[in-house]
Write a protein that holds these residues in place. Structure first.
Motif, PDB file in Angstrom:
ATOM      1  N   GLU A 174       1.259  -3.637  -3.094  1.00 26.38           N
ATOM      2  CA  GLU A 174       2.636  -3.162  -3.232  1.00 26.38           C
ATOM      3  C   GLU A 174       3.044  -2.395  -1.974  1.00 26.38           C
ATOM      4  OE1 GLU A 174       5.079  -3.421  -5.506  1.00 26.38           O
ATOM      5  OE2 GLU A 174       3.889  -4.787  -6.735  1.00 26.38           O
ATOM      6  N   GLU A 175       4.108  -2.856  -1.309  1.00 30.23           N
ATOM      7  CA  GLU A 175       4.572  -2.231  -0.067  1.00 30.23           C
ATOM      8  C   GLU A 175       4.835  -0.741  -0.239  1.00 30.23           C
ATOM      9  OE1 GLU A 175       5.757  -5.093  -1.283  1.00 30.23           O
ATOM     10  OE2 GLU A 175       6.397  -6.443   0.312  1.00 30.23           O
ATOM     11  N   ILE A 176       5.555  -0.400  -1.293  1.00 32.46           N
ATOM     12  CA  ILE A 176       5.972   0.994  -1.474  1.00 32.46           C
ATOM     13  C   ILE A 176       4.768   1.914  -1.650  1.00 32.46           C
ATOM     14  CG2 ILE A 176       6.291   0.914  -3.982  1.00 32.46           C
ATOM     15  CD1 ILE A 176       8.748   2.557  -1.589  1.00 32.46           C
ATOM     16  N   GLU A 177       3.726   1.417  -2.298  1.00 37.51           N
ATOM     17  CA  GLU A 177       2.537   2.244  -2.508  1.00 37.51           C
ATOM     18  C   GLU A 177       1.733   2.420  -1.230  1.00 37.51           C
ATOM     19  OE1 GLU A 177       0.264   1.146  -5.920  1.00 37.51           O
ATOM     20  OE2 GLU A 177       2.070   0.911  -7.149  1.00 37.51           O
TER      21      GLU A 177
ATOM     22  N   THR B 265       4.504   4.372   1.591  1.00 40.30           N
ATOM     23  CA  THR B 265       4.861   5.744   1.203  1.00 40.30           C
ATOM     24  C   THR B 265       3.662   6.682   1.289  1.00 40.30           C
ATOM     25  OG1 THR B 265       6.579   4.892  -0.270  1.00 40.30           O
ATOM     26  CG2 THR B 265       5.864   7.162  -0.613  1.00 40.30           C
ATOM     27  N   VAL B 266       2.540   6.242   0.747  1.00 41.25           N
ATOM     28  CA  VAL B 266       1.338   7.084   0.772  1.00 41.25           C
ATOM     29  C   VAL B 266       0.887   7.352   2.202  1.00 41.25           C
ATOM     30  CG1 VAL B 266      -1.115   7.111   0.197  1.00 41.25           C
ATOM     31  CG2 VAL B 266       0.558   6.482  -1.538  1.00 41.25           C
ATOM     32  N   VAL B 267       0.848   6.312   3.014  1.00 39.83           N
ATOM     33  CA  VAL B 267       0.422   6.474   4.409  1.00 39.83           C
ATOM     34  C   VAL B 267       1.380   7.404   5.157  1.00 39.83           C
ATOM     35  CG1 VAL B 267       0.110   5.263   6.606  1.00 39.83           C
ATOM     36  CG2 VAL B 267      -0.831   4.295   4.495  1.00 39.83           C
ATOM     37  N   ASP B 268       2.673   7.227   4.964  1.00 43.10           N
ATOM     38  CA  ASP B 268       3.667   8.052   5.643  1.00 43.10           C
ATOM     39  C   ASP B 268       3.530   9.526   5.255  1.00 43.10           C
ATOM     40  OD1 ASP B 268       6.121   8.550   7.203  1.00 43.10           O
ATOM     41  OD2 ASP B 268       7.022   8.907   5.235  1.00 43.10           O
TER      42      ASP B 268
ATOM     43  N   ILE C 275      -7.726   5.834  -1.191  1.00 41.40           N
ATOM     44  CA  ILE C 275      -6.581   5.527  -2.052  1.00 41.40           C
ATOM     45  C   ILE C 275      -6.468   4.022  -2.183  1.00 41.40           C
ATOM     46  CG2 ILE C 275      -4.084   5.696  -2.311  1.00 41.40           C
ATOM     47  CD1 ILE C 275      -4.239   8.333  -0.826  1.00 41.40           C
ATOM     48  N   LEU C 276      -6.432   3.535  -3.418  1.00 40.34           N
ATOM     49  CA  LEU C 276      -6.350   2.103  -3.688  1.00 40.34           C
ATOM     50  C   LEU C 276      -4.970   1.755  -4.201  1.00 40.34           C
ATOM     51  CD1 LEU C 276      -9.773   1.740  -5.533  1.00 40.34           C
ATOM     52  CD2 LEU C 276      -9.284   1.234  -3.140  1.00 40.34           C
ATOM     53  N   PRO C 277      -4.105   1.160  -3.355  1.00 39.80           N
ATOM     54  CA  PRO C 277      -2.789   0.740  -3.818  1.00 39.80           C
ATOM     55  C   PRO C 277      -2.918  -0.372  -4.857  1.00 39.80           C
ATOM     56  CG  PRO C 277      -2.913   0.688  -1.415  1.00 39.80           C
ATOM     57  CD  PRO C 277      -4.298   0.889  -1.940  1.00 39.80           C
ATOM     58  N   VAL C 278      -2.035  -0.372  -5.825  1.00 38.83           N
ATOM     59  CA  VAL C 278      -2.060  -1.384  -6.882  1.00 38.83           C
ATOM     60  C   VAL C 278      -1.648  -2.735  -6.319  1.00 38.83           C
ATOM     61  CG1 VAL C 278      -1.042  -2.054  -9.088  1.00 38.83           C
ATOM     62  CG2 VAL C 278      -1.554   0.333  -8.629  1.00 38.83           C
TER      63      VAL C 278
END
Length: 82
Positions: free
Chosen positions: A23-26, A29-32, A78-81
């Motif tokens: 998921e792009e947003i996950e 956003t988390v990285v940013d 962190i594991l993005p979905v």
């Protein structure tokens, strides 16, 4: 004694593994947010190349391949979905 955020130094290293369909947003956003907080964030591709095609067609280029990530210790993974 009062401390401000300018006085605190963060030496946190975070690994974010990504795959095709993440998921792009996950991811973004988390990285940013973590990079703004001065954490050292490493985005690692689990695929055979650094370029990953996210769930909505966005191309994300990882920093390293996952095989190279195991050489460093991480404080957080962190594991993005998918």
């Amino acid at each position: 004694m009062i401390f401000t955020h300018e006085l605190i130094q963060y030496d946190v290293q975070v690994l974010v593994p990504i795959v095709h369909g993440s998921e792009e947003i996950e991811v973004v956003t988390v990285v940013d947010i973590l990079r703004r907080a001065k954490a050292k964030v490493i985005v690692a591709s689990v695929e055979k190349s650094l370029e990953v095609l996210a769930s909505q067609g966005t191309k994300i280029v990882a920093d390293i391949l996952i095989g190279d990530a195991q050489e460093s210790p991480y404080d957080l993974i962190i594991l993005p979905v998918r």
